[in-house]
Design a protein around this motif. Structure first.
Motif, PDB file in Angstrom:
ATOM      1  N   LEU A 200       0.831  -1.215   0.000  1.00 30.39           N
ATOM      2  CA  LEU A 200       0.000   0.000   0.000  1.00 30.39           C
ATOM      3  C   LEU A 200       0.861   1.259   0.000  1.00 30.39           C
ATOM      4  O   LEU A 200       0.596   2.218  -0.750  1.00 30.39           O
ATOM      5  N   LEU A 201       1.890   1.292   0.847  1.00 31.18           N
ATOM      6  CA  LEU A 201       2.744   2.477   0.898  1.00 31.18           C
ATOM      7  C   LEU A 201       3.487   2.680  -0.421  1.00 31.18           C
ATOM      8  O   LEU A 201       3.616   3.821  -0.908  1.00 31.18           O
ATOM      9  N   ARG A 202       3.986   1.612  -1.002  1.00 30.18           N
ATOM     10  CA  ARG A 202       4.686   1.728  -2.282  1.00 30.18           C
ATOM     11  C   ARG A 202       3.752   2.275  -3.355  1.00 30.18           C
ATOM     12  O   ARG A 202       4.139   3.151  -4.157  1.00 30.18           O
ATOM     13  N   ARG A 203       2.553   1.771  -3.360  1.00 31.02           N
ATOM     14  CA  ARG A 203       1.603   2.249  -4.352  1.00 31.02           C
ATOM     15  C   ARG A 203       1.304   3.730  -4.146  1.00 31.02           C
ATOM     16  O   ARG A 203       1.253   4.512  -5.111  1.00 31.02           O
TER      17      ARG A 203
ATOM     18  N   ALA B 244      12.573   5.379  -3.654  1.00 33.68           N
ATOM     19  CA  ALA B 244      13.172   4.059  -3.421  1.00 33.68           C
ATOM     20  C   ALA B 244      13.895   4.017  -2.082  1.00 33.68           C
ATOM     21  O   ALA B 244      13.823   3.019  -1.340  1.00 33.68           O
ATOM     22  N   ALA B 245      14.602   5.139  -1.755  1.00 31.41           N
ATOM     23  CA  ALA B 245      15.286   5.179  -0.452  1.00 31.41           C
ATOM     24  C   ALA B 245      14.282   5.150   0.690  1.00 31.41           C
ATOM     25  O   ALA B 245      14.502   4.474   1.714  1.00 31.41           O
ATOM     26  N   ASP B 246      13.189   5.880   0.521  1.00 31.00           N
ATOM     27  CA  ASP B 246      12.150   5.855   1.564  1.00 31.00           C
ATOM     28  C   ASP B 246      11.566   4.454   1.716  1.00 31.00           C
ATOM     29  O   ASP B 246      11.302   3.997   2.841  1.00 31.00           O
TER      30      ASP B 246
ATOM     31  N   ARG C 166      13.123   1.644   1.030  1.00 33.66           N
ATOM     32  CA  ARG C 166      14.124   0.793   1.702  1.00 33.66           C
ATOM     33  C   ARG C 166      14.142   1.047   3.203  1.00 33.66           C
ATOM     34  O   ARG C 166      14.254   0.113   4.006  1.00 33.66           O
ATOM     35  N   LEU C 167      14.049   2.310   3.578  1.00 32.71           N
ATOM     36  CA  LEU C 167      13.991   2.623   5.008  1.00 32.71           C
ATOM     37  C   LEU C 167      12.751   2.024   5.654  1.00 32.71           C
ATOM     38  O   LEU C 167      12.809   1.460   6.764  1.00 32.71           O
ATOM     39  N   PHE C 168      11.627   2.101   4.953  1.00 32.85           N
ATOM     40  CA  PHE C 168      10.393   1.521   5.488  1.00 32.85           C
ATOM     41  C   PHE C 168      10.504  -0.004   5.578  1.00 32.85           C
ATOM     42  O   PHE C 168      10.041  -0.614   6.555  1.00 32.85           O
ATOM     43  N   THR C 169      11.139  -0.605   4.569  1.00 25.33           N
ATOM     44  CA  THR C 169      11.329  -2.067   4.597  1.00 25.33           C
ATOM     45  C   THR C 169      12.202  -2.471   5.779  1.00 25.33           C
ATOM     46  O   THR C 169      11.937  -3.467   6.468  1.00 25.33           O
ATOM     47  N   ARG C 170      13.276  -1.696   6.023  1.00 24.35           N
ATOM     48  CA  ARG C 170      14.149  -2.004   7.168  1.00 24.35           C
ATOM     49  C   ARG C 170      13.379  -1.881   8.484  1.00 24.35           C
ATOM     50  O   ARG C 170      13.532  -2.708   9.397  1.00 24.35           O
ATOM     51  N   ALA C 171      12.546  -0.854   8.554  1.00 27.79           N
ATOM     52  CA  ALA C 171      11.740  -0.698   9.772  1.00 27.79           C
ATOM     53  C   ALA C 171      10.766  -1.862   9.937  1.00 27.79           C
ATOM     54  O   ALA C 171      10.548  -2.361  11.053  1.00 27.79           O
ATOM     55  N   LEU C 172      10.182  -2.318   8.809  1.00 27.32           N
ATOM     56  CA  LEU C 172       9.270  -3.466   8.889  1.00 27.32           C
ATOM     57  C   LEU C 172      10.013  -4.723   9.335  1.00 27.32           C
ATOM     58  O   LEU C 172       9.484  -5.514  10.137  1.00 27.32           O
ATOM     59  N   LEU C 173      11.234  -4.929   8.815  1.00 29.12           N
ATOM     60  CA  LEU C 173      12.000  -6.111   9.219  1.00 29.12           C
ATOM     61  C   LEU C 173      12.339  -6.068  10.705  1.00 29.12           C
ATOM     62  O   LEU C 173      12.263  -7.092  11.402  1.00 29.12           O
ATOM     63  N   ILE C 174      12.716  -4.890  11.189  1.00 28.36           N
ATOM     64  CA  ILE C 174      13.011  -4.767  12.625  1.00 28.36           C
ATOM     65  C   ILE C 174      11.751  -5.029  13.447  1.00 28.36           C
ATOM     66  O   ILE C 174      11.784  -5.729  14.471  1.00 28.36           O
TER      67      ILE C 174
END
Length: 489
Positions: A38-41, A173-175, A177-185
């Motif tokens: 959803l955020l990516r979209r 894309a950087a945002d 990646r940052l969101f993905t890292r936060a999701l993984l954490i």
């Protein structure tokens, strides 16, 4: 749980914790995946809409409705300047040929190449697509202005150019990646929390199960008064109540059976003791009568004397069995020479000429001579009555499981033990011919022999020999368990 419950990696607690953790992890991954999509979209749609709106607005502002002749170069420069002003953007404007042929811009005009098909579609209106080049995402936009007037006789002098814009999406894309890292954490923290909560939850669930397991083991070990505390009103509490009811019923039943068994043993012991004295007197009197009876009455008197003596042996055997059942049988140990002990048993019963004895003359063992005599007498007497000569007694040293001991083997050459009696030959009142109404034996001799062997800490087994005949093997430890002879305090 341990023991029969399985290994630690397959225990119920591990399986419950794994299931709980798997569900929590799946839920976290699903939530993370949906959030990411959803955020990516939203982010890409917002960036895309911003670029498209800017392209459309720029075309509307920079291209007047009525174009003056030969103004395409000026308009093209203005369009490129305005559209390339944003960070990470490049723009290119190119004229349209008089015949309407559309050519893509040069490969180095933008950050991404433009295909001929994309250029043709851009000639009909605003088009866009997302392109990844060298790991960087870009938004490529192509557009052509509409809603203007051209000179009828020289249209190429008043035709505005086409524009192509490449906008970098590296910030988005950087945002992401940052969101993905936060999701993984967040997922990792959720996993750790799920494991912790699962262990706590399973511990609370399995605690009553462990109490039930411990109570069941105690009940199996004979602690019939064992009960489980009932806590709560769930299914485990119902199970605990059922266990307690079952334990109470089992305790009542076992108590009643033990009382009945004790009463039966007391009855047999009391009756046997009561019969011993009159039987002893009867045997003495009947023997005298048999000796002085006339010829016509002699056979009947001798028959009565024989049956009375057999009844006396049965009573003695019952008394001996009652001692074993009551736990009153005890050993009177002495250092005995096996050769002398076996010879004494055979001599006392007049069997010396009927039995072959083989064994070392200097073998000693710590045993109860009277009980050893009973065992050997029963085994040899059984072989003489039911087997065929030659009957042999072989003895010698024999260690078992690192324990020093002696073995005595009694064999005969008779028909051997029936197959259905090999496993039960030491049971009480078992005879080789159960259909007979009477027998010389009481059916208790081998049982008493077995009990005496066990009392010494040994074993007594029966089998059929490879060449026929029965084989009885007695093994006794050289020093019975609990014998303190020779120990230093």
């Amino acid at each position: 749980m341990t023991g029969d419950a399985g290994s630690p990696l397959t225990g119920l607690r591990v399986r419950l914790a794994a299931a709980f953790t798997a569900v929590a992890l799946l839920a976290a991954l699903m939530a993370s995946g949906i959030s990411y999509v959803l955020l990516r979209r939203v982010m890409l749609q917002r960036a895309q809409d911003a670029v498209l709106s800017e392209v459309r607005d720029t075309l509307a502002r920079q291209i007047p409705p009525r174009l003056p002749p030969d103004s395409a170069d000026l308009i093209r420069a203005q369009l490129v300047e305005v559209l390339a002003a944003g960070p990470g953007r490049r723009a290119f404007a190119m004229p349209i040929t008089p015949d309407g042929t559309v050519h893509p811009p040069p490969p180095d005009a933008l950050d991404v190449p433009v295909s001929r098909d994309f250029a043709r579609r851009a000639a009909r209106g605003v088009v866009f697509q997302r392109v990844v080049r060298n790991g960087t995402p870009y938004l490529l936009v192509g557009a052509r202005a509409t809603g203007y007037e051209i000179t009828a006789d020289e249209p190429w002098r008043t035709t505005p150019p086409m524009v192509f814009v490449s906008a970098s999406l590296s910030r988005e894309a950087a945002d992401l990646r940052l969101f993905t890292r936060a999701l993984l954490i967040a997922d990792a923290l959720a996993l750790v929390s799920a494991v912790g909560f699962a262990l706590l939850a399973t511990r609370g669930v399995l605690r009553p199960v462990r109490r039930l397991g411990a109570a069941a083991r105690a009940l199996g070990e004979g602690e019939l008064e064992t009960r489980v505390d009932v806590r709560g009103g769930d299914e485990l509490a119902d199970l605990a109540r059922t266990f307690n009811r079952t334990a109470e019923a089992l305790e009542r039943t076992v108590t009643e059976l033990r009382a009945m068994e004790a009463a039966s043993r007391r009855f047999v012991a009391d009756v046997s003791h009561e019969l011993r004295t009159p039987l002893t007197s009867m045997i003495a009197v009947i023997d005298v009568l048999a000796e002085h009876a006339a010829d016509e009455n002699g056979d009947a008197a001798r028959l009565v004397a024989g049956e009375t003596r057999r009844l006396g042996r049965l009573v003695e055997h019952l008394i001996e069995i009652s001692r074993f059942d009551a736990g009153a049988a005890a050993l009177v140990l002495d250092e005995a020479n096996l050769a002398d002990a076996v010879a004494g048993t055979l001599d006392a019963r007049g069997w010396r000429d009927d039995v072959a004895v083989h064994g070392p003359p200097d073998l000693f063992a710590r045993l109860d001579p009277r009980r050893f005599d009973v065992v050997i007498a029963n085994l040899v007497g059984n072989a003489l009555r039911h087997g065929s000569p030659p009957v042999a007694v072989r003895f010698g040293p024999a260690d078992r499981d690192g324990v020093a001991g002696v073995t005595v083997i009694v064999t005969d050459q008779g028909p051997g033990l029936p197959a259905d009696l090999v496993d039960v030959v030491f049971d009480r009142f078992v005879k080789s011919d159960a259909a007979r109404s009477r027998s010389d034996g009481s059916g208790l001799g081998l049982s008493i022999a077995k009990e005496n062997a066990v009392l010494h800490g040994g074993t007594l087994t029966a089998a059929n020999g490879a060449e026929g005949g029965a084989v009885f093997t007695l093994w006794l430890p050289a020093r019975p368990p609990g014998d303190g002879e020779g120990e230093t305090p």
